[in-house]
Design a protein around this motif. Structure first.
Motif, PDB file in Angstrom:
ATOM      1  N   LEU A  27      73.901 -29.631 -39.509  1.00  0.00           N
ATOM      2  CA  LEU A  27      74.885 -30.435 -38.785  1.00  0.00           C
ATOM      3  C   LEU A  27      75.835 -29.539 -38.015  1.00  0.00           C
ATOM      4  O   LEU A  27      76.171 -29.816 -36.848  1.00  0.00           O
ATOM      5  CB  LEU A  27      75.665 -31.319 -39.761  1.00  0.00           C
ATOM      6  CG  LEU A  27      76.811 -32.131 -39.149  1.00  0.00           C
ATOM      7  CD1 LEU A  27      76.282 -33.122 -38.130  1.00  0.00           C
ATOM      8  CD2 LEU A  27      77.612 -32.854 -40.241  1.00  0.00           C
ATOM      9  N   SER A  28      76.274 -28.447 -38.645  1.00  0.00           N
ATOM     10  CA  SER A  28      77.168 -27.502 -37.977  1.00  0.00           C
ATOM     11  C   SER A  28      76.508 -26.897 -36.741  1.00  0.00           C
ATOM     12  O   SER A  28      77.131 -26.780 -35.679  1.00  0.00           O
ATOM     13  CB  SER A  28      77.585 -26.390 -38.948  1.00  0.00           C
ATOM     14  OG  SER A  28      78.420 -25.458 -38.326  1.00  0.00           O
ATOM     15  N   GLY A  29      75.235 -26.512 -36.854  1.00  0.00           N
ATOM     16  CA  GLY A  29      74.514 -25.951 -35.713  1.00  0.00           C
ATOM     17  C   GLY A  29      74.378 -26.953 -34.588  1.00  0.00           C
ATOM     18  O   GLY A  29      74.547 -26.606 -33.402  1.00  0.00           O
ATOM     19  N   MET A  30      74.078 -28.209 -34.920  1.00  0.00           N
ATOM     20  CA  MET A  30      73.913 -29.233 -33.891  1.00  0.00           C
ATOM     21  C   MET A  30      75.235 -29.499 -33.179  1.00  0.00           C
ATOM     22  O   MET A  30      75.293 -29.575 -31.938  1.00  0.00           O
ATOM     23  CB  MET A  30      73.393 -30.525 -34.519  1.00  0.00           C
ATOM     24  CG  MET A  30      73.125 -31.635 -33.503  1.00  0.00           C
ATOM     25  SD  MET A  30      72.720 -33.222 -34.277  1.00  0.00           S
ATOM     26  CE  MET A  30      74.373 -33.757 -34.802  1.00  0.00           C
ATOM     27  N   LEU A  31      76.317 -29.619 -33.948  1.00  0.00           N
ATOM     28  CA  LEU A  31      77.619 -29.900 -33.348  1.00  0.00           C
ATOM     29  C   LEU A  31      78.080 -28.755 -32.453  1.00  0.00           C
ATOM     30  O   LEU A  31      78.643 -28.982 -31.374  1.00  0.00           O
ATOM     31  CB  LEU A  31      78.653 -30.157 -34.450  1.00  0.00           C
ATOM     32  CG  LEU A  31      78.482 -31.453 -35.242  1.00  0.00           C
ATOM     33  CD1 LEU A  31      79.419 -31.458 -36.444  1.00  0.00           C
ATOM     34  CD2 LEU A  31      78.736 -32.677 -34.366  1.00  0.00           C
ATOM     35  N   ARG A  32      77.846 -27.525 -32.903  1.00  0.00           N
ATOM     36  CA  ARG A  32      78.240 -26.372 -32.094  1.00  0.00           C
ATOM     37  C   ARG A  32      77.468 -26.353 -30.773  1.00  0.00           C
ATOM     38  O   ARG A  32      78.017 -26.037 -29.714  1.00  0.00           O
ATOM     39  CB  ARG A  32      78.016 -25.090 -32.879  1.00  0.00           C
ATOM     40  CG  ARG A  32      78.569 -23.840 -32.217  1.00  0.00           C
ATOM     41  CD  ARG A  32      78.554 -22.672 -33.180  1.00  0.00           C
ATOM     42  NE  ARG A  32      79.448 -22.908 -34.295  1.00  0.00           N
ATOM     43  CZ  ARG A  32      80.758 -22.625 -34.277  1.00  0.00           C
ATOM     44  NH1 ARG A  32      81.301 -22.086 -33.193  1.00  0.00           N
ATOM     45  NH2 ARG A  32      81.502 -22.850 -35.323  1.00  0.00           N
TER      46      ARG A  32
END
Length: 337
Positions: A27-32
């Motif tokens: 999720l962190s990778g996608m949001l970034r």
């Protein structure tokens, strides 16, 4: 061309292992990637475009899926999907950090570990270590049924408060004082009164409250982790123009908080198996609504807020129950000789 990105751990490395070994990094990778909307080598990530500077047939303001460009248009503004204000309809800007506030609140409580999982949606929850809760319950049980307990019970049986063979032979002031003391002992232990709120019953409820707290935290962590997985899955389903995920495994926190009356003390002391028994009822499904990319992200935040609201209500109910135990103890002082 396919939109890709790497898992990202910056800013989330302090989260509980449930999230770090679950869906938080993806999720962190996608949001970034959505926040930066930079070309990854395969495709541009989804973004929001404003075509207000030029009119082109078939091109309107809105969310643009990955790998798509606005045709021959050379004059347009582009924004991150997270920048809700670009739409001009009152939508707020979203930040990466706010997607992990809920997991942050649910991290740090030593209520036991769960196995890591590789899937976006966790189908089952199993506690493999009881953590601090298990140790606390062991001590509660030791206090409730420790070495001194059977000795006191034997005394209670031989010196019954409502009369007995002993009082037939023991008379006088000393006997009267002893009878009063043994009456207090009966009240404190409450072994012959299953509804008594004092030592035995009170410690039992205390154990159940601790167990309930652990179950609430596990249930809330499960829901947040599954929400993270559903958010990633739904964004990619929108981007691929395929059918989005309609439901996920969901823990009914309102049912978990009923542990103080729904699970006996004998099960409460077996912390790991008891928590598993309570938290295994996650076959319920939470329906999620389909929508655009921003809508999916916004729904994640709404649902995560609801999880925390219910978890807080559960913890407050358990805390109030423990406070009630303490208040009841004032009606039966610890016996003194």
């Amino acid at each position: 061309m396919k939109w890709t990105y790497d898992d990202h751990y910056d800013g989330i490395s302090h989260l509980d292992a449930v999230f770090l070994e679950g869906n938080a990094p993806r999720l962190s990778g996608m949001l970034r990637s959505l926040a930066e909307f930079k070309y990854t080598g395969d495709a541009w990530p989804p973004k929001y475009i404003d075509m207000g500077k030029v009119e082109i047939a078939g091109m309107n303001d809105g969310e643009l899926r990955s790998g798509v460009t606005p045709g021959d248009a050379t004059f347009y503004d582009e924004y991150s999907i997270l920048q809700g204000s670009a739409r001009g309809d009152g939508k707020p800007d979203l930040s990466i950090e706010q997607f992990f506030y809920h997991a942050d609140i649910l991290s740090g409580q030593d209520v036991g570990d769960v196995p890591e999982h590789a899937n976006l949606i966790r189908e089952s929850l199993k506690v493999v270590s009881g953590g601090w809760i298990e140790r606390a319950l062991d001590r509660v049980e030791a206090a409730r049924m420790g070495q001194s307990h059977p000795l006191w019970v034997q005394l209670v049986e031989n010196f019954t408060k409502d009369g007995g063979y002993l009082w037939q032979y023991w008379k006088g002031e000393a006997a009267t004082a002893a009878m009063e003391n043994f009456a207090e002992l009966h009240l404190w232990y409450g072994d012959r009164d299953p509804g008594g709120p004092y030592r035995g019953q009170g410690l039992g409820i205390l154990a159940q409250c601790l167990l309930g707290f652990a179950a609430v935290i596990h249930g809330a962590r499960l829901d947040i982790d599954n929400l993270m997985g559903a958010c990633v899955r739904n964004v990619h389903a929108w981007d691929d123009e395929t059918e989005s995920l309609s439901s996920i495994g969901w823990s009914l926190l309102s049912g978990i908080t009923g542990v103080i009356t729904g699970v006996g003390l004998e099960k409460a002391i077996e912390a790991i198996s008891a928590i598993n028994e309570i938290a295994e009822d996650i076959k319920h499904q939470k329906s999620l609504q389909a929508g655009g990319c921003y809508d999916i992200l916004e729904q994640y935040l709404r649902e995560a807020d609801d999880v925390l609201d219910k978890a807080v209500a559960g913890v407050e109910a358990l805390t109030e129950k423990m406070r009630h135990i303490r208040d009841e103890f004032e009606n039966a002082a610890v016996p003194k000789w």
